[in-house]
Design a protein around this motif. Structure first.
Motif, PDB file in Angstrom:
ATOM      1  N   SER A   3      -7.291   2.353 -24.612  1.00 56.08           N
ATOM      2  CA  SER A   3      -6.493   1.458 -25.456  1.00 56.08           C
ATOM      3  C   SER A   3      -5.915   0.297 -24.650  1.00 56.08           C
ATOM      4  N   GLU A   4      -5.478   0.567 -23.421  1.00 50.78           N
ATOM      5  CA  GLU A   4      -4.915  -0.494 -22.578  1.00 50.78           C
ATOM      6  C   GLU A   4      -6.000  -1.463 -22.099  1.00 50.78           C
ATOM      7  N   TYR A   5      -7.202  -0.946 -21.910  1.00 48.52           N
ATOM      8  CA  TYR A   5      -8.333  -1.795 -21.533  1.00 48.52           C
ATOM      9  C   TYR A   5      -8.538  -2.872 -22.599  1.00 48.52           C
ATOM     10  N   GLU A   6      -8.483  -2.486 -23.846  1.00 51.47           N
ATOM     11  CA  GLU A   6      -8.660  -3.441 -24.940  1.00 51.47           C
ATOM     12  C   GLU A   6      -7.467  -4.396 -25.047  1.00 51.47           C
ATOM     13  N   LYS A   7      -6.262  -3.873 -24.944  1.00 46.75           N
ATOM     14  CA  LYS A   7      -5.050  -4.682 -25.091  1.00 46.75           C
ATOM     15  C   LYS A   7      -4.971  -5.783 -24.040  1.00 46.75           C
ATOM     16  N   PHE A   8      -5.153  -5.406 -22.777  1.00 46.56           N
ATOM     17  CA  PHE A   8      -4.987  -6.401 -21.720  1.00 46.56           C
ATOM     18  C   PHE A   8      -6.191  -7.319 -21.593  1.00 46.56           C
ATOM     19  N   GLY A   9      -7.322  -6.868 -22.083  1.00 48.55           N
ATOM     20  CA  GLY A   9      -8.472  -7.766 -22.137  1.00 48.55           C
ATOM     21  C   GLY A   9      -8.175  -8.946 -23.043  1.00 48.55           C
ATOM     22  N   LYS A  10      -7.527  -8.678 -24.159  1.00 47.40           N
ATOM     23  CA  LYS A  10      -7.173  -9.733 -25.117  1.00 47.40           C
ATOM     24  C   LYS A  10      -6.183 -10.715 -24.498  1.00 47.40           C
ATOM     25  N   ILE A  11      -5.143 -10.192 -23.825  1.00 51.22           N
ATOM     26  CA  ILE A  11      -4.135 -11.063 -23.210  1.00 51.22           C
ATOM     27  C   ILE A  11      -4.757 -11.918 -22.115  1.00 51.22           C
ATOM     28  N   ALA A  12      -5.608 -11.312 -21.285  1.00 51.95           N
ATOM     29  CA  ALA A  12      -6.235 -12.037 -20.176  1.00 51.95           C
ATOM     30  C   ALA A  12      -7.170 -13.135 -20.673  1.00 51.95           C
ATOM     31  N   ARG A  13      -7.911 -12.823 -21.747  1.00 52.47           N
ATOM     32  CA  ARG A  13      -8.828 -13.836 -22.283  1.00 52.47           C
ATOM     33  C   ARG A  13      -8.060 -15.020 -22.862  1.00 52.47           C
TER      34      ARG A  13
END
Length: 327
Positions: A310-320
């Motif tokens: 779940s954190e992989y998806e969350k922080f991927g969005k913020i980083a992008r």
């Protein structure tokens, strides 16, 4: 012929299943038969090193074999965790993974030698750390509202973190996105040099891991405006969360966990998980970690695996959205 072969294969598989289960139990009973290498992918002497040594000592005592801490820093933790990913899945090499290595780095580094979704076996959560938004004598503000007002009046206001692409950096990026402020990031190599500049008046503010800054906050040399976690820190009960201070829904909480390489047998995972759960529950371990600003918390292997995903998806969005990239 094909149907007969299929029936024979099915019968053989069913007959073999109990034997495989017995072999797995036997493997767990014999494990560990030698010291366990615990790779910490960060510099020695920091919070992760403290946690690994305190918990590792207890785990070793339970298992009857020493847990040897090996510091392998570099590339934001990627070097050490790559060594874990490429180790034999026999339970004798485990790693101190984190929100950065197992959820964030693949989205911001141009080249990461492992896939955290495929190349690791989750074992147990270790706990969480707290990020604190703090100011030094150069920036005489007392609240988050005052800090936001100052940042809006001075576009490009500088803040420091322990490094580019760290969870502290992401916490600041999210803060900027939610407040509409333009902050300028100053990336240090670890917390210590940033804190020195903060104390010396060369830097105004930092988003830092609480354990590194806590002694200076307690001494009154730095001012903690708020913490980035969803709840207040036991170490600073009078300091509000950023959400409480005016940004509802804001929360960035660095977490840390134990991982083995992909393919680690479930029986060994069970042995290791039980040992870490017991170690993190020991009062003397909990007290020392809480005093250092670390929040110990164990979990099941499945819970850590779910958190990682779940954190992989969350922080991927913020980083992008922030377009953060690191060579």
């Amino acid at each position: 012929m094909d149907h007969a072969l299929s029936r024979r294969q099915l019968a053989a598989a069913l007959a073999a299943a109990p034997l495989i289960a017995i072999a797995g139990r036997a493997q767990a009973q014999a494990y560990p038969g030698k010291p366990i290498r615990f790779i910490v992918p960060y510099v020695a002497g920091g919070t992760t090193d403290l946690v690994a040594r305190l918990v590792g000592e207890k785990v070793g005592a339970r298992l009857g074999q020493p847990v040897v801490i090996e510091s392998r820093p570099g590339a934001g933790g990627n070097i050490g965790m790559d060594a874990v990913a490429k180790s034999a899945p026999d339970g004798y090499t485990i790693g101190f993974g984190a929100i950065s290595t197992n959820a964030l780095n693949p989205h911001i580094y141009k080249s990461v030698p492992f896939d955290p979704r495929k190349d690791f076996t989750a074992i147990s959560l270790l706990g969480t750390s707290t990020i604190v938004l703090e100011v030094g004598p150069k920036l005489p503000v007392k609240t988050v509202a005052e800090f936001i007002a100052r940042a809006k009046a001075e576009p490009g206001l500088q803040y420091g973190t322990a490094g580019n692409g760290t969870s502290m950096h992401l916490a600041a990026v999210l803060f900027g996105q939610m407040t509409g402020t333009q902050l300028t990031h100053v990336a240090y190599r670890g917390s210590a040099p940033g804190i020195n500049d903060l104390l010396g008046g060369h830097l105004g503010a930092m988003f830092d891991n609480l354990p590194a800054s806590l002694p200076h906050i307690q001494a009154g040399k730095l001012t903690a405006l708020a913490v980035a976690s969803a709840t207040r820190s036991p170490a600073l009960p009078d300091v509000p969360t950023i959400a409480e201070a005016g940004l509802p829904g804001y929360a960035v909480e660095p977490w840390f966990g134990v991982y083995g390489p992909s393919g680690l047998p479930p029986a060994i995972v069970e042995v290791l998980n039980a040992a870490f759960v017991e170690a993190l529950g020991a009062p003397e371990v909990k007290d020392k970690l809480l005093q250092a600003g670390f929040n110990p918390k164990a979990s099941s292997a499945a819970e850590l695996a779910a958190l990682t995903a779940s954190e992989y998806e969350k922080f991927g969005k913020i980083a992008r959205e922030a377009k953060i990239t690191i060579e």
